[in-house]
Enzyme design. Structure first.
Site, PDB file in Angstrom:
ATOM      1  N   HIS A  97     -45.751 -16.360  14.668  1.00  0.00           N
ATOM      2  CA  HIS A  97     -44.370 -16.268  14.402  1.00  0.00           C
ATOM      3  C   HIS A  97     -43.858 -15.227  13.585  1.00  0.00           C
ATOM      4  O   HIS A  97     -43.934 -15.441  12.303  1.00  0.00           O
ATOM      5  CB  HIS A  97     -43.827 -17.710  13.938  1.00  0.00           C
ATOM      6  CG  HIS A  97     -43.745 -18.748  14.729  1.00  0.00           C
ATOM      7  ND1 HIS A  97     -42.511 -19.066  15.662  1.00  0.00           N
ATOM      8  CD2 HIS A  97     -44.655 -19.776  15.170  1.00  0.00           C
ATOM      9  CE1 HIS A  97     -42.798 -20.173  16.350  1.00  0.00           C
ATOM     10  NE2 HIS A  97     -44.176 -20.403  16.087  1.00  0.00           N
ATOM     11  N   CYS A 104     -44.195 -17.630  20.613  1.00  0.00           N
ATOM     12  CA  CYS A 104     -44.744 -18.940  20.925  1.00  0.00           C
ATOM     13  C   CYS A 104     -44.233 -19.768  21.832  1.00  0.00           C
ATOM     14  O   CYS A 104     -44.748 -19.469  23.104  1.00  0.00           O
ATOM     15  CB  CYS A 104     -44.448 -19.756  19.575  1.00  0.00           C
ATOM     16  SG  CYS A 104     -45.464 -21.143  19.143  1.00  0.00           S
ATOM     17  N   GLU A 132     -40.944 -13.992  12.944  1.00  0.00           N
ATOM     18  CA  GLU A 132     -39.568 -14.250  12.348  1.00  0.00           C
ATOM     19  C   GLU A 132     -39.901 -15.073  11.143  1.00  0.00           C
ATOM     20  O   GLU A 132     -38.878 -15.101  10.336  1.00  0.00           O
ATOM     21  CB  GLU A 132     -38.693 -14.848  13.359  1.00  0.00           C
ATOM     22  CG  GLU A 132     -38.905 -16.272  13.646  1.00  0.00           C
ATOM     23  CD  GLU A 132     -40.127 -16.766  14.615  1.00  0.00           C
ATOM     24  OE1 GLU A 132     -40.853 -15.778  14.756  1.00  0.00           O
ATOM     25  OE2 GLU A 132     -40.199 -17.852  14.929  1.00  0.00           O
TER      26      GLU A 132
END
Ligand SMILES: N[C@@H](CCC(=O)O)C(=O)O
Length: 224
Positions: free
Chosen positions: A202, A86, A204
């Site tokens: 994302h 990002c 994560e």
């Protein structure tokens, strides 16, 4: 595999990455303040999401001048791994480690959503654990996530299989599900050698089973 997670003023996904690499995967992980330059102990540099320097000028435009990013360029030149997530992807394009740019979303709104992605290239260390054209779900959260580059660059990216993730549930470049107007539905690309990856979604935030989504975990696991 030792992970280094860069921390800029304004980063907000740094600890989420540390939770995945250290907390869930048990890998040595060090948070690296943006003014540090000694990253010789690190195998994988992670440039995390967030709002580095408040996104002033353009997202990533100031962060690219941080001392740690110059060290990251050297790290990448040695063939070591770098991933920008990002805001990290935005920084890597500003830095020139990846081609193109991330510009304002098509509808000029910040988008926070959960979207399907297709893994279009699984022959990279990042995506080796996914199956070809696997459709996965990942969160997105960005205002400047529309991938743009000139025509020659786009042709090269496609010809060299540097497009790694596309938005939507089809591997074709012009599928209907495109949340932000990115050219050819591009959600993630790598450099020519394949050791530098940038992606707007994302992974994560889609790794811990307690969050209900784990499609991002294969990306981190694939590197080990
Ligand atoms: N600040 C960036 C990205 C946010 C993030 O990295 O989560 C944007 O709004 O485009």
């Amino acid at each position: 595999m030792k992970f280094g997670v860069v921390v800029f003023p304004g980063s907000n996904c740094d600890r989420d990455v540390v939770w995945v690499t250290d907390g869930l995967l048990g890998q040595p992980t060090r948070m690296i303040w943006h003014q540090d330059t000694d990253i010789s102990d690190i195998d994988v540099m992670v440039i995390p999401g967030g709002f580095s320097y408040g996104d002033y000028l353009r997202c990533g435009a100031i962060a690219r001048f941080s001392p740690v990013m110059q060290a990251t360029v050297e790290h990448a030149k040695q063939g070591k791994f770098v991933i920008g997530i990002c805001n990290g992807f935005q920084v890597l394009t500003e830095l020139g480690l990846l081609p193109g740019a991330l510009v304002r979303n098509r509808d000029l709104h910040f988008i926070c959503d959960r979207v399907p992605l297709t893994v279009v290239n699984t022959k990279t260390p990042w995506t080796a654990s996914y199956s070809a054209n696997e459709v996965i779900m990942m969160p997105i959260a960005h205002g400047e996530g529309c991938y743009y580059c000139d025509e020659n660059t786009l042709t090269q990216l496609e010809a060299n299989n540097q497009v790694i993730f596309r938005y939507g549930s089809t591997p074709t470049p012009h599928g209907a599900e495109n949340p932000n107007g990115s050219l050819n539905n591009i959600a993630g690309i790598c450099n020519g050698q394949g050791n530098v990856l940038g992606m707007m979604p994302h992974p994560e935030r889609a790794s811990d089973p307690s969050l209900g989504q784990t499609d991002g975990m294969k990306l981190f696991k694939g590197l080990l």
